[in-house]
Design an enzyme around this catalytic site. Structure first.
Site, PDB file in Angstrom:
ATOM      1  N   CYS B 154       0.804  -1.218   0.051  1.00 54.52           N
ATOM      2  CA  CYS B 154      -0.209   0.121   0.107  1.00 54.52           C
ATOM      3  C   CYS B 154       0.876   1.319   0.020  1.00 54.52           C
ATOM      4  O   CYS B 154       0.322   2.359  -0.645  1.00 54.52           O
ATOM      5  CB  CYS B 154      -0.844  -0.245   1.264  1.00 54.52           C
ATOM      6  SG  CYS B 154      -0.135  -0.543   2.687  1.00 54.52           S
ATOM      7  N   HIS B 235      -2.227   5.492   6.571  1.00 51.59           N
ATOM      8  CA  HIS B 235      -1.064   5.723   6.875  1.00 51.59           C
ATOM      9  C   HIS B 235      -0.747   7.209   6.064  1.00 51.59           C
ATOM     10  O   HIS B 235      -1.654   7.943   5.539  1.00 51.59           O
ATOM     11  CB  HIS B 235       0.011   5.229   5.904  1.00 51.59           C
ATOM     12  CG  HIS B 235       0.090   3.671   5.888  1.00 51.59           C
ATOM     13  ND1 HIS B 235       0.420   3.117   6.875  1.00 51.59           N
ATOM     14  CD2 HIS B 235      -0.237   2.589   5.009  1.00 51.59           C
ATOM     15  CE1 HIS B 235       0.573   1.671   6.846  1.00 51.59           C
ATOM     16  NE2 HIS B 235      -0.016   1.412   5.700  1.00 51.59           N
TER      17      HIS B 235
HETATM   18  N1  LIG Z   1      -3.975  -4.963   5.058  1.00 50.94           N
HETATM   19  C1  LIG Z   1      -3.137  -4.046   4.277  1.00 50.94           C
HETATM   20  O1  LIG Z   1      -2.964  -2.914   4.950  1.00 50.94           O
HETATM   21  C2  LIG Z   1      -2.184  -4.405   3.328  1.00 50.94           C
HETATM   22  C3  LIG Z   1      -1.807  -3.460   2.164  1.00 50.94           C
HETATM   23  C4  LIG Z   1      -1.418  -3.861   1.268  1.00 50.94           C
HETATM   24  C5  LIG Z   1      -0.812  -5.169   0.972  1.00 50.94           C
HETATM   25  N2  LIG Z   1      -1.070  -6.028   2.107  1.00 50.94           N
HETATM   26  C6  LIG Z   1      -0.433  -7.470   2.145  1.00 50.94           C
HETATM   27  O2  LIG Z   1      -1.413  -8.271   1.487  1.00 50.94           O
HETATM   28  C7  LIG Z   1      -1.235  -9.414   2.073  1.00 50.94           C
HETATM   29  C8  LIG Z   1      -2.184 -10.045   3.068  1.00 50.94           C
HETATM   30  O3  LIG Z   1      -2.658  -9.197   3.925  1.00 50.94           O
HETATM   31  P1  LIG Z   1      -3.972  -8.736   4.547  1.00 50.94           P
HETATM   32  O4  LIG Z   1      -3.889  -7.640   5.512  1.00 50.94           O
HETATM   33  O5  LIG Z   1      -5.145  -9.312   3.854  1.00 50.94           O
HETATM   34  O6  LIG Z   1      -3.882  -9.921   5.867  1.00 50.94           O
HETATM   35  P2  LIG Z   1      -5.226 -10.574   6.599  1.00 50.94           P
HETATM   36  O7  LIG Z   1      -4.661 -11.135   7.635  1.00 50.94           O
HETATM   37  O8  LIG Z   1      -6.323  -9.694   6.667  1.00 50.94           O
HETATM   38  O9  LIG Z   1      -5.653 -11.869   5.475  1.00 50.94           O
HETATM   39  C9  LIG Z   1      -4.890 -12.931   5.299  1.00 50.94           C
HETATM   40  C10 LIG Z   1      -5.966 -14.060   4.946  1.00 50.94           C
HETATM   41  O10 LIG Z   1      -4.854 -15.150   4.524  1.00 50.94           O
HETATM   42  C11 LIG Z   1      -5.701 -16.340   5.226  1.00 50.94           C
HETATM   43  N3  LIG Z   1      -4.574 -17.356   5.150  1.00 50.94           N
HETATM   44  C12 LIG Z   1      -3.635 -17.769   6.056  1.00 50.94           C
HETATM   45  N4  LIG Z   1      -2.889 -18.516   5.830  1.00 50.94           N
HETATM   46  C13 LIG Z   1      -2.958 -18.826   4.654  1.00 50.94           C
HETATM   47  C14 LIG Z   1      -2.667 -19.766   3.748  1.00 50.94           C
HETATM   48  N5  LIG Z   1      -1.734 -20.858   4.028  1.00 50.94           N
HETATM   49  N6  LIG Z   1      -3.203 -20.145   2.527  1.00 50.94           N
HETATM   50  C15 LIG Z   1      -4.321 -18.947   1.992  1.00 50.94           C
HETATM   51  N7  LIG Z   1      -4.806 -18.329   3.051  1.00 50.94           N
HETATM   52  C16 LIG Z   1      -4.294 -18.311   4.142  1.00 50.94           C
HETATM   53  C17 LIG Z   1      -6.174 -15.779   6.539  1.00 50.94           C
HETATM   54  O11 LIG Z   1      -7.152 -16.708   7.140  1.00 50.94           O
HETATM   55  C18 LIG Z   1      -6.768 -14.654   6.163  1.00 50.94           C
HETATM   56  O12 LIG Z   1      -7.831 -14.673   5.798  1.00 50.94           O
HETATM   57  C19 LIG Z   1       0.134  -9.521   2.926  1.00 50.94           C
HETATM   58  O13 LIG Z   1       1.317  -9.779   2.082  1.00 50.94           O
HETATM   59  C20 LIG Z   1       0.177  -7.920   3.234  1.00 50.94           C
HETATM   60  O14 LIG Z   1       1.359  -7.502   3.412  1.00 50.94           O
HETATM   61  C21 LIG Z   1      -1.782  -5.696   3.219  1.00 50.94           C
END
Ligand SMILES: NC(=O)c1ccc[n+]([C@@H]2O[C@H](COP(=O)([O-])OP(=O)(O)OC[C@H]3O[C@@H](n4cnc5c(N)ncnc54)[C@H](O)[C@@H]3O)[C@@H](O)[C@H]2O)c1
Ligand SMILES: NC(=O)c1ccc[n+]([C@@H]2O[C@H](COP(=O)([O-])OP(=O)(O)OC[C@H]3O[C@@H](n4cnc5c(N)ncnc54)[C@H](O)[C@@H]3O)[C@@H](O)[C@H]2O)c1
Ligand SMILES: NC(=O)c1ccc[n+]([C@@H]2O[C@H](COP(=O)([O-])OP(=O)(O)OC[C@H]3O[C@@H](n4cnc5c(N)ncnc54)[C@H](O)[C@@H]3O)[C@@H](O)[C@H]2O)c1
Ligand SMILES: NC(=O)c1ccc[n+]([C@@H]2O[C@H](COP(=O)([O-])OP(=O)(O)OC[C@H]3O[C@@H](n4cnc5c(N)ncnc54)[C@H](O)[C@@H]3O)[C@@H](O)[C@H]2O)c1
Lengths: 352, 352, 352, 352
Positions: B154, B235
């Site tokens: 992000c 942020h």
């Molecule tokens: N939330 C943010 O602010 C944001 C912004 C940009 C990028 N990201 C990136 O996106 C990615 C996901 O982040 P998020 O915030 O959505 O996380 P999150 O914790 O909200 O969601 C992750 C999901 O993945 C599932 N999960 C766990 N282990 C798994 C597996 N082995 N296989 C498939 N699914 C699995 C979890 O149950 C959960 O539903 C990360 O790489 C993060 O760095 C997050």
């Protein structure tokens, strides 16, 4: 205007200091003055009879009503006051003003100047509200013997210290600073934000010019921006300083030699403002005051002659020893700023 | 590796997308894909049968167990799953991974590559975990037809947009950025800090190099530092960009012309991240997502050819439209990035 | 005083509603009224031309200056207003006041009564500022045809719903409630506390009597205390209700049968106010409004005929459907409260 | 099992206390023991060489590795340890365990019992993990001479004090308590929530039975519920206690006569947990510890023989003087609990 402190027939005559506005800054200055050998607190003022007023009495300070018309409130609350500010101001060699932003300036014009008494106003006031802006390292001599001086803000004081360390080993070409400011002091339960970041949308912010009011030679070289975040403990500064050259070791050394600033290590668990305050609590500091500026050693880095570092500022307390030094300068009690710094530090139990 | 999307006998064949990891990012990508004309969601996976899983079913998505051994948990909770990821992965043209940091890389190695399916992993993974790093404005062409791409974080996405606007009118000599990061997403009640600022003590932080992984020509030019603060909404970035010259008006114009970034005015009450989110709620955005980057118009300033500005980043949503564009690029569905951006924006109801 | 809504020659004549004070409550009432078949919003008022005013215009509402002397501000800001409140108030069948605490009462006295127009004031006002206190379940009939009614606060509305469910299966002997109140609404970045708990030191607090102003038969039976905590999302209530007897199953059933209140399970991940709001965002609710009261099923317990349960209250939205029902009652548009509730819920997309 | 403390040939033999786990509780117990005349700290243990370990050395405590295998870490960090816990445990008359929740129980089973040394475990452990549950006012005699005692939690300790005051003037029929708990201690920057309220969905919560483990005669009479809120300073309790009768004056008097609890007035500015902590900072308390329980005088009220009151609990410190008393009881150093309380209070500088 009264003449400052004088020694008489061998005896040391202590400077008589009045604290007008016994709030976050005022009460700390009172305690810091009270533990110096060459000064004494002749009174503190409060606008209302709250628990802080009670505490002032318990500590043995003489209490005066800051606003004469409100004197009756103290009696009604059963708090013994020694009179109003009008009854004591003439006895003071110097008043340290601790009133809120903008009131300090009014007090200077309407009260201190009229009563011909020297006065320090705090960082909530503007640079041109007083004769000059004080920092123990940078402008002690300029403020020597002066009548009305502004003690710059907590943020400006913190930056003056780190820039002093840097300036002692290299030339500053341009300094960029982003200030991540605590929302309120920890005793405040009224103001926010609860869950937001507030930008200062004036960029550059006023903090750069404020540093320059102390360090004239940096005129036009300090550029700052600022945000407010929902925390109470400390401010944080991210510094990026273009220089003619320096190494990380140089900087660590320079910080070690500069008063009231030191390095800390995140690797020792000091990895947030919360941990720094915990350290200060463990050190047994009164009100957990961390008057020195902590710089994260891991964060110090030099790339292309540009110094990067992150420091925290305990907003409630870093300016307190400066107030004591400022008194000595204005009342011409000590000519050498380093000697004053040492006296102040020793009496207050600072690390350096 | 399967060949991407193709049109057959007049009919449009929609790209079949599987969302593996239906969390903050995954569920948003699902909804964004579902509203595009040229793609469809063939399934979403969850590791446990919680309310998000229920909600996925209510929205009409087919639900699969992300971890086959945990399939029984869904049955026990009375949630109907269509099988496990192993049952569906072969049907996908592309998997969008939404698993937590570090798991994405594992999934890529152990699951997507083994099943010969194209995949997007998210910004929690490292630059060299995939073939390239995606941003719709900067690296669409580079990622065209590729098999494994990382959709940058992000923060990186937000910086790529503002730097694109700046780059469109002047040359970037050096960019300094301080990131004031939200502590956790708003749905999280486990992690902190509650009342502290946490510095990234590695200065420069990894954010600068991450931007450079997308914008190769800025190699060595982006320097960043970061702190974490106790807020959940957005942020904040303070940008200081040395250029060969530009005016404030130029910048405002350039932002107006750049997709997915716009200016806002504090003077209209949009003076904090809280107010920005309120605006997004009022706009009726799903989950109040503010996919575009808001820049405070008042904060834009140019001094000595250095551009200053402050922007906010809605961490949960700015990367979502980029995921959609990335799908189009990887599956060779649309050659022109601007056309893809327009299709995505229109379907999602973005402002620009 | 104008006569309420009437049907003419087969056509349905919609009730003309003016929203005076388009803030957190006002803007939501506007949107809720706008989606009903039997009412329309003839205008909304703002005191200043901020982003909320812009948004009102974009949504298609006619905008009026709430304070005539400030009309010029809107022009200066380039926002088109249709006049001041004085130009439109006579056209209204009913005004929904959304002005801040204490202003509602003033508006009622100085504006609505003088213009002979029916009016709803909100929960910031006192019980005896209006003819009666409204809740759709408890006092619809009492408010039928009345001219000036107070729509009780978010907390009172929440308690009225849970007590209705309980009252439907057993007799309430005494109810004790502790309210853990959110500090500010999420759009606010000015007020605190940042890191403190503030007790209402009047115990019992005013919340008990406020419930009794709606439910007269509970006179003297509801005892409450309250604290304010540093969060923005929702209030929380801990209820302890002495009854003549009930089982947990009875209560779960009763809640299921009562409009605008439902049970949620922490075991499904809905284990904090943050998770509840995430659910509401996922549900696609406008502004993530959770107009219904969620009660934690796990928390419901009966010991010695005393019912224990914990519920959350989305302060910004639970009173909104009640405002719509109150309009129908005051304008005698529908005699049966349950029918009004159903109409409102259906139009707004509530779960029940 | 060693026999407790004994006096020999006129000399006072001080009790040798080892602190195992020098964290929030452990370091405070160390300092409280160190200032007593009849006890001494023979050592403190740490699991890692962080700033707290450094501070322990600076204070003059002998430092031991809590986990023998990790001793090398201290050497590598240049911190001088006097050995591992195995080297010192046999010299102790009693160990005060300060390890995290659940580890205390393990230490008791695997370490203290095996080494035949008396031990206090803290409130994170369960009632039946030790022989009895300690509070200076209620169970001093029961714990006299015992070998393994649990010092109950901060919340339970706070409730034991207010219930003691109430019990001294009337009979408690039923007590209902809602606990509004701080999220984390102020030094913690890892755990949250940042912006949410978390209910304990088990209602009644375990706090009632925990009080009953100390006050056996209240068996079945204490019913509690609890929420966690995003603040670090103090817990808050809303008490509702059905009695056979009492007046507000009685209660104020009873509190005045009960050790380690006092009334404060919101009207004096002590209107939040933030203000209470400010008072404690002003009082010069080490680490601003407010070991006494403050009760808001304005909040005390009696209706139908039911006492209402609100109190705050400084979670880090209220149990500290109890630990000292518990040592005296277990080592049979003083038979009279009130005498022990007075000795402890005087040495620690408590108000009462
Ligand atoms: N939330 C943010 O602010 C944001 C912004 C940009 C990028 N990201 C990136 O996106 C990615 C996901 O982040 P998020 O915030 O959505 O996380 P999150 O914790 O909200 O969601 C992750 C999901 O993945 C599932 N999960 C766990 N282990 C798994 C597996 N082995 N296989 C498939 N699914 C699995 C979890 O149950 C959960 O539903 C990360 O790489 C993060 O760095 C997050
Ligand atoms: N708190 C900080 O973080 C901090 C740091 C550095 C500088 N400062 C500056 O110090 C000054 C004082 O700030 P503070 O934080 O101590 O404020 P504060 O609100 O804690 O204390 C101000 C005190 O002044 C009293 N007061 C009000 N009107 C007065 C009057 N007319 N005359 C005398 N006293 C009056 C108030 O009752 C209160 O006791 C301000 O200029 C501020 O900008 C504050
Ligand atoms: N926000 C809540 O959580 C909540 C919940 C239930 C009830 N209420 C009650 O609803 C009422 C409104 O609260 P809110 O939270 O919507 O406030 P708000 O501050 O969000 O909105 C108030 C609006 O009224 C406008 N206004 C100010 N003076 C006015 C005047 N003289 N005439 C007309 N409009 C004026 C303001 O500009 C603002 O747009 C209060 O009585 C409040 O107690 C609020
Ligand atoms: N902090 C409070 O608010 C509070 C209040 C009352 C009671 N308690 C109870 O006191 C106990 C300690 O809590 P705390 O808040 O001081 O925790 P803490 O995390 O601050 O300190 C625990 C210390 O124990 C050390 N430790 C870890 N494993 C150990 C082991 N195997 N042997 C010895 N030491 C070990 C840790 O390094 C740390 O220094 C818990 O039972 C807790 O429930 C805490």
């Amino acid at each position: 205007m009264k003449i400052g402190h004088k020694k008489k027939n061998g005896d040391v005559m202590t400077a008589k200091i009045l604290i007008n506005g016994y709030g976050s800054i005022g009460k700390r200055v009172a305690d810091a003055v009270a533990c110096q050998k060459d000064m004494e607190v002749i009174g503190v003022t409060k606008t209302k009879p709250d628990f802080e007023a009670k505490m002032a009495l318990e500590k043995g300070y003489k209490l005066y009503a800051a606003v004469p018309e409100r004197a009756h409130l103290f009696e009604e609350a059963g708090l013994e006051i020694s009179g109003t500010i009008d009854d004591v101001i003439q006895d003071a060699d110097l008043v340290v003003d601790g009133a809120p932003k903008k009131i300090g300036k009014q007090n200077l014009e309407n009260l201190y100047k009229k009563n011909n008494v020297k006065a320090i106003i705090q960082g909530g006031e503007k640079a041109n509200d007083a004769e000059d802006s004080f920092n123990s390292l940078w402008s002690y001599d300029r403020c020597y013997g002066k009548d009305a001086i502004r003690l710059v803000s907590c943020n400006t004081t913190g930056l003056c210290r780190s820039l002093y360390a840097i300036d002692s080993i290299t030339d500053v070409l341009k300094a960029r600073v982003v200030l991540i400011r605590r929302a309120v002091d920890p005793n405040d339960s009224k103001k926010g934000p609860v869950n937001a970041i507030i930008p200062s949308t004036d960029v550059p912010s006023h903090h750069g010019p404020d540093v320059e009011s102390v360090i004239k030679k940096f005129k036009g070289k300090i550029i700052s921006s600022a945000v407010i975040v929902p925390t109470t403990l400390m401010h944080m500064h991210s510094l990026m300083v273009e220089t003619t050259g320096a190494t990380k070791d140089d900087i660590v050394d320079a910080i070690a030699k500069t008063p009231r600033i030191f390095t800390v290590k995140a690797s020792e668990g000091l990895d947030s403002t919360a941990a720094l305050i915990e350290m200060s609590r463990d050190m047994g500091r009164l009100r957990y005051d961390l008057n020195e500026i902590p710089v994260w050693e891991e964060s110090i880095n030099v790339i292309d002659n540009e110094i990067f570092m992150m420091q925290a500022v305990h907003q409630e307390s870093d300016v307190i020893p400066e107030n004591v030094d400022c008194i000595r300068a204005m009342l011409q009690m000590e000519e050498d700023n380093i000697k004053s710094i040492e006296m102040t530090n020793k009496a207050m139990g600072l690390l350096k």
